[in-house]
Design a protein around this motif. Structure first.
Motif, short mmCIF file in Angstrom:
data_model
loop_
_atom_site.label_atom_id
_atom_site.label_comp_id
_atom_site.label_asym_id
_atom_site.label_seq_id
_atom_site.Cartn_x
_atom_site.Cartn_y
_atom_site.Cartn_z
N UNK A 117 1.00 -1.24 -0.17
CA UNK A 117 0.05 0.03 0.03
C UNK A 117 0.81 1.30 0.08
N UNK A 118 1.91 1.25 0.64
CA UNK A 118 2.82 2.47 0.90
C UNK A 118 3.53 2.82 -0.39
N UNK A 119 3.83 1.63 -1.28
CA UNK A 119 4.55 1.90 -2.60
C UNK A 119 3.39 2.16 -3.75
N UNK A 120 2.22 2.11 -3.42
CA UNK A 120 1.17 2.62 -4.35
C UNK A 120 0.87 4.11 -4.36
N UNK A 121 0.39 4.53 -3.13
CA UNK A 121 -0.05 5.81 -2.64
C UNK A 121 0.89 6.89 -2.77
N UNK A 122 0.45 7.75 -3.60
CA UNK A 122 1.62 9.07 -3.79
C UNK A 122 2.24 8.73 -5.12
N UNK A 123 2.27 7.40 -5.91
CA UNK A 123 3.20 7.15 -7.14
C UNK A 123 2.36 6.67 -8.23
N UNK A 124 1.00 7.45 -8.38
CA UNK A 124 0.46 7.11 -9.59
C UNK A 124 -0.13 8.59 -9.99
N UNK A 125 -0.37 8.51 -11.54
CA UNK A 125 -0.70 9.77 -12.08
C UNK A 125 -2.22 10.42 -11.29
N UNK A 126 -3.03 9.39 -11.21
CA UNK A 126 -4.26 10.00 -10.41
C UNK A 126 -4.47 9.46 -9.24
N UNK A 127 -5.59 9.62 -8.33
CA UNK A 127 -5.70 9.44 -7.00
C UNK A 127 -6.36 7.87 -6.78
N UNK A 128 -6.29 7.18 -7.77
CA UNK A 128 -6.90 5.94 -7.71
C UNK A 128 -6.08 5.07 -6.88
N UNK A 129 -4.68 5.45 -7.18
CA UNK A 129 -3.65 4.41 -6.26
C UNK A 129 -4.05 4.84 -5.03
N UNK A 130 -3.92 6.08 -4.57
CA UNK A 130 -4.33 6.62 -3.02
C UNK A 130 -5.64 5.87 -2.40
N UNK A 131 -6.71 5.89 -3.25
CA UNK A 131 -7.90 5.58 -2.78
C UNK A 131 -7.78 3.90 -2.57
N UNK A 132 -6.98 3.12 -3.20
CA UNK A 132 -6.78 1.88 -3.02
C UNK A 132 -5.80 1.55 -1.65
N UNK A 133 -4.85 2.59 -1.48
CA UNK A 133 -4.08 2.27 -0.20
C UNK A 133 -4.50 2.69 0.90
N UNK A 134 -5.16 3.76 1.02
CA UNK A 134 -5.67 4.50 2.32
C UNK A 134 -6.37 3.32 3.12
#
Length: 429
Positions: free
Chosen positions: A385-402
């Motif tokens: 999760x920590x390697x997804x959040x903040x590392x994508x073009x849009x916020x879907x990565x954050x939405x999955x990680x949080x």
């Protein structure tokens, strides 16, 4: 889904359900008065934008960005076409409000979009609607026909020299198209994937032209703000959190419903309005802003107010206003696995961390639920999760990680028990 319980901003909610969405009904409660005043008097757009800034209206789609400030970014005096786009692609799990605006208040949304177009210098608008919304789309299209027939949309409106045309565009049900630049890609007929920013839409948006994108509820709030003043709207809420807001209350409640309540209302009062936790059970947890925001323990939420800043202090986000109630006796590992599958399915695949990481999260959680979890899996989940959040073009990565990080933070013992014993701590109790 119950209808809105209050009618501060959404003016036709108290009218007969068989006619409330018509032009006649909207006219009866002051509809289009502000739009006609603008066409008649042609006020300075900066004055109207300043009124929105005074109101502290923040984006109702999830990000909560100040609306007046967003409108001021548009280079409205720049030559060339400009666009106003409404994001009606309501795909956040638990969110059921924007579709009701189009069902019962379509003219209020049309008026808000027309006013927005005037303020930012746009003569064309698009309402991008989630493709599954058959009834809301039919209502909105019917309202468009009425507005055009009444001379409220089109060219040289009321002899003012002001033009504004508005169109409906249906999406295909992709969650990713709720992200504004993916929405623009889809609107242009391309695959719905987010764009790199900058440039931001206000500089290069739809068809490469300056574009402002707002949520349905945000735009529908504008006519009432101009009617009653920004100060009035601000006083309906609290500083930095102006106005009432629509909340969708779902999950383990007696009466799932949409409520229009002042920002700053205590959560405990909101839960009471929805009839309390279903079956008389105790409150275990709340996801306060749609499935993509961190979960909050029930005892913390019972001390929290429903506004952007208070929920941020509680460790989560107000988001879209989708309040998901979770009762005691619910296995939080199963809840998280369900969310993880959703985000793995809805990832557009453009960014490697999201494309690969969301699948990892779902598979590890499935392994734990199947009784094959390993002690190191919990740290693995947190690490991925920590390697997804903040590392994508849009916020879907954050939405999955949080959600993953917050569930592990607050309910780690349930994950540990399932790993150690192969069965749910809740089911074992």
């Amino acid at each position: 889904m119950a209808e809105n319980q209050n009618t501060v901003c959404f003016r036709t909610m108290h009218l007969d359900a068989t006619v409330r969405y018509t032009l006649e009904s909207y006219r009866s409660v002051g509809g289009y008065v502000q739009w006609e005043r603008i066409l008649r008097e042609k006020p300075d757009p900066d004055q109207l934008i300043d009124e929105l800034k005074t109101s502290a209206l923040r984006g109702r789609g999830g990000a909560g960005f100040p609306t007046g400030l967003k409108w001021s970014f548009m280079p409205r005096t720049k030559p060339g076409q400009k666009y106003i786009v409404c994001n009606s692609d309501e795909g956040e799990p638990g969110t059921c409000k924007d579709r009701d605006i189009m069902r019962y208040n379509p003219h209020q949304l049309i008026e808000g979009m027309a006013i927005a177009g005037y303020c930012i210098g746009a003569t064309v608008g698009y309402n991008y609607i989630r493709g599954e919304f058959y009834e809301p789309t039919a209502r909105f299209d019917g309202a468009l026909e009425e507005a055009y027939a009444a001379g409220l949309l089109g060219k040289n409106l009321l002899g003012s020299g002001v033009d504004f045309d508005l169109y409906t565009h249906l999406g295909a049900g992709a969650y990713i198209c709720g992200e504004e630049t993916a929405l623009l890609e889809s609107l242009e007929g391309k695959k719905g994937q987010p764009r790199f920013k900058p440039p931001f839409p206000a500089q290069a948006g739809l068809y490469g032209m300056p574009t402002t994108i707002n949520n349905t509820e945000t735009l529908a709030s504008v006519p009432v703000i101009l009617e009653k003043s920004g100060k009035w709207f601000l006083e309906q809420g609290k500083p930095n959190n102006g106005g009432p807001k629509l909340f969708s209350i779902t999950g383990h409640v007696e009466r799932p419903c949409n409520l229009e309540i002042p920002l700053g209302t205590p959560f405990k009062d909101v839960l009471e309005m929805a009839g309390g936790v279903s079956g008389g059970r105790a409150l275990k947890a709340v996801i306060p802003g749609g499935s993509s925001v961190p979960v909050v323990p029930g005892d913390v939420m019972m001390r929290t107010d429903m506004d952007y800043d208070s929920i941020a202090k509680a460790g989560s986000m107000l988001g879209s206003g989708a309040v998901i109630i979770i009762a005691e006796g619910t296995c939080m590992v199963k809840v998280l696995a369900n969310l993880a599958h959703f985000y793995a399915h809805e990832s557009c695949g453009q960014c490697t961390p999201c494309r690969e990481g969301t699948g990892w999260l779902a598979r590890v959680l499935d392994r734990i639920l199947a009784g094959n979890g390993r002690p190191q899996d919990l740290d693995l989940l947190d690490n991925v999760a920590g390697r997804i959040g903040g590392r994508t073009i849009c916020a879907l990565g954050d939405a999955a990680a949080m959600p993953v990080q917050s569930f592990l933070k607050h309910y780690r013992s349930e994950f540990e028990h399932l790993v150690e014993h192969g069965r749910s701590l809740v089911e074992a109790a």
